[in-house]
Scaffold this motif. Sequence first.
Motif, PDB file in Angstrom:
ATOM      1  N   GLN A 270       0.842  -1.194   0.000  1.00 14.46           N
ATOM      2  CA  GLN A 270       0.000   0.000   0.000  1.00 14.46           C
ATOM      3  C   GLN A 270       0.879   1.247   0.000  1.00 14.46           C
ATOM      4  O   GLN A 270       1.561   1.547   0.980  1.00 14.46           O
ATOM      5  N   PHE A 271       0.872   1.955  -1.122  1.00 14.34           N
ATOM      6  CA  PHE A 271       1.606   3.207  -1.270  1.00 14.34           C
ATOM      7  C   PHE A 271       0.667   4.252  -1.864  1.00 14.34           C
ATOM      8  O   PHE A 271      -0.461   3.966  -2.198  1.00 14.34           O
ATOM      9  N   ALA A 272       1.158   5.482  -1.968  1.00 15.97           N
ATOM     10  CA  ALA A 272       0.520   6.607  -2.683  1.00 15.97           C
ATOM     11  C   ALA A 272       0.639   7.912  -1.913  1.00 15.97           C
ATOM     12  O   ALA A 272       0.773   8.976  -2.523  1.00 15.97           O
ATOM     13  N   HIS A 273       0.592   7.873  -0.572  1.00 15.04           N
ATOM     14  CA  HIS A 273       0.587   9.119   0.191  1.00 15.04           C
ATOM     15  C   HIS A 273       1.813   9.982  -0.084  1.00 15.04           C
ATOM     16  O   HIS A 273       1.735  11.221  -0.011  1.00 15.04           O
ATOM     17  N   ASN A 274       2.931   9.349  -0.388  1.00 18.12           N
ATOM     18  CA  ASN A 274       4.143  10.105  -0.693  1.00 18.12           C
ATOM     19  C   ASN A 274       4.450  10.124  -2.187  1.00 18.12           C
ATOM     20  O   ASN A 274       5.077  11.065  -2.677  1.00 18.12           O
ATOM     21  N   ASP A 325     -10.656  14.612  -1.543  1.00 21.97           N
ATOM     22  CA  ASP A 325     -10.030  13.308  -1.790  1.00 21.97           C
ATOM     23  C   ASP A 325      -8.852  13.497  -2.750  1.00 21.97           C
ATOM     24  O   ASP A 325      -9.040  13.656  -3.955  1.00 21.97           O
ATOM     25  N   LEU A 326      -7.644  13.466  -2.209  1.00 23.36           N
ATOM     26  CA  LEU A 326      -6.446  13.657  -3.015  1.00 23.36           C
ATOM     27  C   LEU A 326      -5.824  12.340  -3.464  1.00 23.36           C
ATOM     28  O   LEU A 326      -4.773  12.344  -4.107  1.00 23.36           O
ATOM     29  N   LEU A 327      -6.450  11.222  -3.106  1.00 21.17           N
ATOM     30  CA  LEU A 327      -5.854   9.919  -3.386  1.00 21.17           C
ATOM     31  C   LEU A 327      -6.675   9.064  -4.350  1.00 21.17           C
ATOM     32  O   LEU A 327      -6.290   7.942  -4.667  1.00 21.17           O
ATOM     33  N   ALA A 331      -5.936   5.329  -6.117  1.00 20.25           N
ATOM     34  CA  ALA A 331      -6.762   4.158  -5.820  1.00 20.25           C
ATOM     35  C   ALA A 331      -7.288   3.520  -7.102  1.00 20.25           C
ATOM     36  O   ALA A 331      -7.293   2.286  -7.248  1.00 20.25           O
ATOM     37  N   GLU A 332      -7.712   4.358  -8.036  1.00 27.63           N
ATOM     38  CA  GLU A 332      -8.215   3.827  -9.308  1.00 27.63           C
ATOM     39  C   GLU A 332      -7.100   3.152 -10.098  1.00 27.63           C
ATOM     40  O   GLU A 332      -7.314   2.125 -10.758  1.00 27.63           O
ATOM     41  N   ALA A 333      -5.878   3.714 -10.030  1.00 24.58           N
ATOM     42  CA  ALA A 333      -4.753   3.106 -10.743  1.00 24.58           C
ATOM     43  C   ALA A 333      -4.437   1.722 -10.184  1.00 24.58           C
ATOM     44  O   ALA A 333      -4.108   0.791 -10.939  1.00 24.58           O
ATOM     45  N   VAL A 334      -4.525   1.570  -8.883  1.00 29.18           N
ATOM     46  CA  VAL A 334      -4.278   0.269  -8.246  1.00 29.18           C
ATOM     47  C   VAL A 334      -5.317  -0.745  -8.716  1.00 29.18           C
ATOM     48  O   VAL A 334      -4.977  -1.893  -9.055  1.00 29.18           O
ATOM     49  N   LYS A 335      -6.571  -0.345  -8.762  1.00 29.54           N
ATOM     50  CA  LYS A 335      -7.624  -1.274  -9.169  1.00 29.54           C
ATOM     51  C   LYS A 335      -7.475  -1.683 -10.642  1.00 29.54           C
ATOM     52  O   LYS A 335      -7.687  -2.853 -10.989  1.00 29.54           O
ATOM     53  N   ARG A 336      -7.094  -0.735 -11.486  1.00 27.02           N
ATOM     54  CA  ARG A 336      -6.891  -1.079 -12.893  1.00 27.02           C
ATOM     55  C   ARG A 336      -5.707  -2.037 -13.057  1.00 27.02           C
ATOM     56  O   ARG A 336      -5.783  -3.006 -13.820  1.00 27.02           O
ATOM     57  N   LEU A 337      -4.625  -1.766 -12.340  1.00 24.94           N
ATOM     58  CA  LEU A 337      -3.461  -2.645 -12.431  1.00 24.94           C
ATOM     59  C   LEU A 337      -3.783  -4.042 -11.917  1.00 24.94           C
ATOM     60  O   LEU A 337      -3.388  -5.049 -12.508  1.00 24.94           O
ATOM     61  N   GLY A 338      -4.519  -4.116 -10.807  1.00 30.94           N
ATOM     62  CA  GLY A 338      -4.904  -5.417 -10.271  1.00 30.94           C
ATOM     63  C   GLY A 338      -5.723  -6.222 -11.248  1.00 30.94           C
ATOM     64  O   GLY A 338      -5.521  -7.436 -11.413  1.00 30.94           O
ATOM     65  N   ALA A 339      -6.645  -5.543 -11.934  1.00 31.24           N
ATOM     66  CA  ALA A 339      -7.487  -6.239 -12.908  1.00 31.24           C
ATOM     67  C   ALA A 339      -6.655  -6.738 -14.090  1.00 31.24           C
ATOM     68  O   ALA A 339      -6.857  -7.863 -14.573  1.00 31.24           O
ATOM     69  N   GLU A 340      -5.720  -5.928 -14.538  1.00 30.93           N
ATOM     70  CA  GLU A 340      -4.920  -6.301 -15.700  1.00 30.93           C
ATOM     71  C   GLU A 340      -3.939  -7.429 -15.387  1.00 30.93           C
ATOM     72  O   GLU A 340      -3.711  -8.314 -16.211  1.00 30.93           O
ATOM     73  N   ARG A 341      -3.355  -7.409 -14.184  1.00 34.81           N
ATOM     74  CA  ARG A 341      -2.374  -8.433 -13.819  1.00 34.81           C
ATOM     75  C   ARG A 341      -3.002  -9.584 -13.038  1.00 34.81           C
ATOM     76  O   ARG A 341      -2.310 -10.480 -12.594  1.00 34.81           O
ATOM     77  N   GLN A 342      -4.309  -9.576 -12.872  1.00 38.73           N
ATOM     78  CA  GLN A 342      -5.013 -10.611 -12.131  1.00 38.73           C
ATOM     79  C   GLN A 342      -4.445 -10.747 -10.713  1.00 38.73           C
ATOM     80  O   GLN A 342      -4.187 -11.852 -10.222  1.00 38.73           O
ATOM     81  N   LEU A 348      -9.117  -0.540   0.314  1.00 37.15           N
ATOM     82  CA  LEU A 348      -9.138   0.133   1.610  1.00 37.15           C
ATOM     83  C   LEU A 348      -9.531   1.595   1.467  1.00 37.15           C
ATOM     84  O   LEU A 348     -10.146   2.174   2.364  1.00 37.15           O
ATOM     85  N   HIS A 349      -9.186   2.190   0.331  1.00 37.51           N
ATOM     86  CA  HIS A 349      -9.513   3.600   0.128  1.00 37.51           C
ATOM     87  C   HIS A 349     -11.023   3.823   0.151  1.00 37.51           C
ATOM     88  O   HIS A 349     -11.514   4.754   0.804  1.00 37.51           O
ATOM     89  N   ALA A 350     -11.742   2.973  -0.532  1.00 34.83           N
ATOM     90  CA  ALA A 350     -13.196   3.159  -0.624  1.00 34.83           C
ATOM     91  C   ALA A 350     -13.865   3.038   0.734  1.00 34.83           C
ATOM     92  O   ALA A 350     -14.688   3.882   1.116  1.00 34.83           O
TER      93      ALA A 350
END
Length: 602
Positions: A270-274, A325-327, A331-342, A348-350
Amino acid sequence: MNGICFQFGRETAKDGDCIVSVMEPSLYTQQQGWGFVTEKNRREQELLRLPELNSGFEPVWWYQDEDITRLEMGEEGCRPVDSEEREWEKSGRRLPLLFKADVKKEGNYRVSVSMTGCSENEQEVFLFLGRRHLAWRGTLQHGQRQTVEGIVNVCDIIPRGKTEGCPDTTVDIALIGRGAALSEIRIEPVQCPVIYIGGDSTVTDQSAEYPYAPGASYSGWGQMLSAYLDCRIAVSNHAHSGLTTESFREEGHYAILYDRLKAGDYVLLQFAHNDQKLDHLKAEEGYRENLDRYISEIRKKGAYPILVTPIARNTWKGLDGTYNDLLSEYAEAVKRLGAERQVPVIDLHAVSRTFVLIKGLEAAKQWFYPGDFTHSNDYGAYQAAGWVAQGLAGLAEGAGLDGEPERSDAASAASYAALRDFINKGGFGYWEPGNDCRAAVLPEEMKGKTSPVAEELFADLERPEDPLKRAEALPMMIQALKFFPTNVYNDMFDDVIGHEWYAGAVECAWQNGLIPPEMAEERKFLPEKEITLAEFLTMLMNGFRGRMQTKETDWPEAEQAPGFTRRAVRESAALGLIDENADLNGPVKRGEAAEIIRELAL
């Protein structure tokens, strides 16, 4: 090491390598290899002052030179001596009983701790293992004996302020609760899968000051995850404050994790804040690329990556009262990557964002460290860890584990599904925030003394008599109000260029609603213009209003100021930041502005 047992306050039939009778509260030394940790031996031994190599509990700054921990041994075991006359005892804060034992080499260890209630009344008790990982929370009655088992992962770590890994071959136990005695500790090596964690300060094993109050202790959800696991799986948390997807690798933290990673282990990321502070780590650029590389490398080891979207902040715009909401982009990028790489994704963001929206700015503060809007306290970290545990328990259900050429469908699904057997989604039940969700209050004997943090705020301010410029005002406000500066500038003003030193502060102020439209007409911010006191107070209150509820006072002098500034002027007067002699339309000096901000921040 085949295992060792420490028994407190009673003789054993055999006192040898496997069983140690502890009849006196002996302090830890490296030569002895075990013992209690108090303020005294912390001062004498440098390694005991590194939180990451110990229990994670440190005396609050005004007690660091005082011996406040006094231990006594009785038939029930060892416990701190109550001190009713101390102000922190009356407020409900508690001293931890800290014990440390060498285990000679790194690995996973099953730790069994027995404690006995020795108070007339039922008392709340906490047990932390390793680097302040919550192992048990409950109550003990007089004479009641409670035994808790947990797994501690012992391995190297790079402490804060260090550039290289430090070896750690010790197990730490922290027992907190008035009237709870430490009766017995058993430690034995064990083979088991490990949940490794990489991330930033919202995930890391945060240290806590004592006398302990859960609401006034920083905590990352990674150190609370063990509260929802049984004693057949370990947690090894390598998240650290300030890390990005890039620095996690560059600073050596990932190497410690990767070198120990084995087939069948799990890795939560879990990253993104920095990352969001750096232009080259945009959500769909460097950030995504780094996560994608981690996924491939983890899978090559036969381990299982799990992506976690960044936990939400308690951030609101003072300008219009909306949630900020600055993140969401990350969060959307993580979900797209997860879907693409299975790869399974725990959103947690939602769930945390929904929680903050339902609670609102003021109520949500109970789950955050006092005065902080990013970092949770122990209540918030425990809550977030519960959401993560629920996500882990449901990974095999609709996780989309098909089509990935690096793993077979059945093997992947079965491995993620196996996590459900290790998880107790209820943890230790709901943890209701108490009245300790506020900054630590100075006891009477410390009144008049200033904390190190307060002394540092603008201590090195230059040119205090010079008029303050608009561009200079923003970094001061951002620092004091703990906003999140960024190095990404989106060109919203024609007269602020991206390479200017203040561009990131302007972006941060704009994102957080500090700059009123009246100070940004025709796409110009006029960064070099001297700022008036009324304008300064307006931006400051726009920021403060997003942090705290404010009130206005009936202050006739406000009518002298421009209309768009009058609300902020009345709020500032109510807070005692200005008086009737204030020149609202005149320039504010740098030193005067610093004093106003310092007063507001404290």
